[in-house]
Write an enzyme that holds these catalytic residues in place. Structure first.
Site, PDB file in Angstrom:
ATOM      1  N   GLN A 106      -0.009  21.188 -47.195  1.00  0.00           N
ATOM      2  CA  GLN A 106      -1.224  20.993 -46.404  1.00  0.00           C
ATOM      3  C   GLN A 106      -1.204  19.693 -45.587  1.00  0.00           C
ATOM      4  OE1 GLN A 106      -4.892  20.694 -48.664  1.00  0.00           O
ATOM      5  NE2 GLN A 106      -6.089  21.463 -46.942  1.00  0.00           N
TER       6      GLN A 106
ATOM      7  N   GLU B 281       5.814   9.193  -9.064  1.00  0.00           N
ATOM      8  CA  GLU B 281       6.765   8.757 -10.085  1.00  0.00           C
ATOM      9  C   GLU B 281       6.084   8.661 -11.452  1.00  0.00           C
ATOM     10  OE1 GLU B 281       9.488   4.852 -10.939  1.00  0.00           O
ATOM     11  OE2 GLU B 281       9.324   5.538  -8.868  1.00  0.00           O
ATOM     12  N   ARG B 282       4.884   8.124 -11.476  1.00  0.00           N
ATOM     13  CA  ARG B 282       4.145   8.033 -12.744  1.00  0.00           C
ATOM     14  C   ARG B 282       3.834   9.423 -13.289  1.00  0.00           C
ATOM     15  NH1 ARG B 282       0.922   3.463 -10.027  1.00  0.00           N
ATOM     16  NH2 ARG B 282       1.913   1.625 -10.909  1.00  0.00           N
TER      17      ARG B 282
ATOM     18  N   ARG C 137      13.665  23.527 -44.400  1.00  0.00           N
ATOM     19  CA  ARG C 137      13.846  22.599 -45.529  1.00  0.00           C
ATOM     20  C   ARG C 137      12.852  22.925 -46.621  1.00  0.00           C
ATOM     21  NH1 ARG C 137      14.946  19.636 -49.325  1.00  0.00           N
ATOM     22  NH2 ARG C 137      15.205  17.386 -49.241  1.00  0.00           N
TER      23      ARG C 137
ATOM     24  N   TYR D 187       0.828  -1.207   0.000  1.00  0.00           N
ATOM     25  CA  TYR D 187       0.000   0.000   0.000  1.00  0.00           C
ATOM     26  C   TYR D 187       0.862   1.258   0.000  1.00  0.00           C
ATOM     27  CZ  TYR D 187      -3.430  -3.531   0.998  1.00  0.00           C
ATOM     28  OH  TYR D 187      -4.201  -4.661   0.930  1.00  0.00           O
TER      29      TYR D 187
END
Length: 163
Positions: free
Chosen positions: A110, A73-74, A99, A64
């Site tokens: 598009q 952490e997640r 480019r 638990y």
């Protein structure tokens, strides 16, 4: 280091605090590709003795405690994935404006703009979901489900964005 170990009847998990300098512990640091700030190592225990005073919390409640702490952490992983997605999109946008093909920047096509709009939208949605989850967690709400969902969605989004 904090260890989750089986204790008592029924093999319940308990948390123990163990000094890595204790007799019988050897460790080998692992080289890894990501998250270098997180110390990762192979740890070997050979006859290590740990006093009962080193137990964290109640016996058998370790699972638990872990589930509760893993939410942060997640959530951090989700935050990092959203930031990584945004960075990948920013680099892509820069490249597409620089480019040129057939005398015009790739960003002017598009189909490319539609793909960029899709990515930007997904990143914005992920960011807002992560913000909302952070807000709920800060207020003490139970966000187990949201943290898990945010990590999954943001990590998958990061892969799609980079691809």
């Amino acid at each position: 280091v904090t260890l989750a170990v089986k204790t008592g009847e029924g093999n319940h998990l308990s948390l123990l605090l163990v000094e890595l300098t204790s007799a019988g512990i050897t460790r080998t640091k692992l080289n890894k590709m990501g998250w270098h700030s997180s110390d990762t190592a192979e740890i070997r225990f050979d006859g290590v003795r740990v006093p009962v005073e080193n137990r964290i919390g109640a016996e058998g409640a370790g699972f638990y405690y872990l589930m509760e702490s893993l939410q942060l952490e997640r959530l951090v992983a989700a935050i990092l994935a959203v930031a990584g997605s945004q960075y990948a999109l920013d680099l892509t946008l820069q490249y597409l404006h620089e480019r040129e093909t057939f005398g015009k920047p790739l960003a002017n096509y598009q189909a490319i703009r539609h793909a960029l709009a899709d990515s930007a939208t997904e990143i914005a949605v992920a960011r807002e979901f992560v913000y909302s989850t952070c807000w709920k967690m800060e207020r003490g709400q139970n966000v187990v489900q949201e943290c898990s969902m945010a990590k999954l969605f943001a990590a998958e989004l990061q892969k799609r964005t980079v691809d």
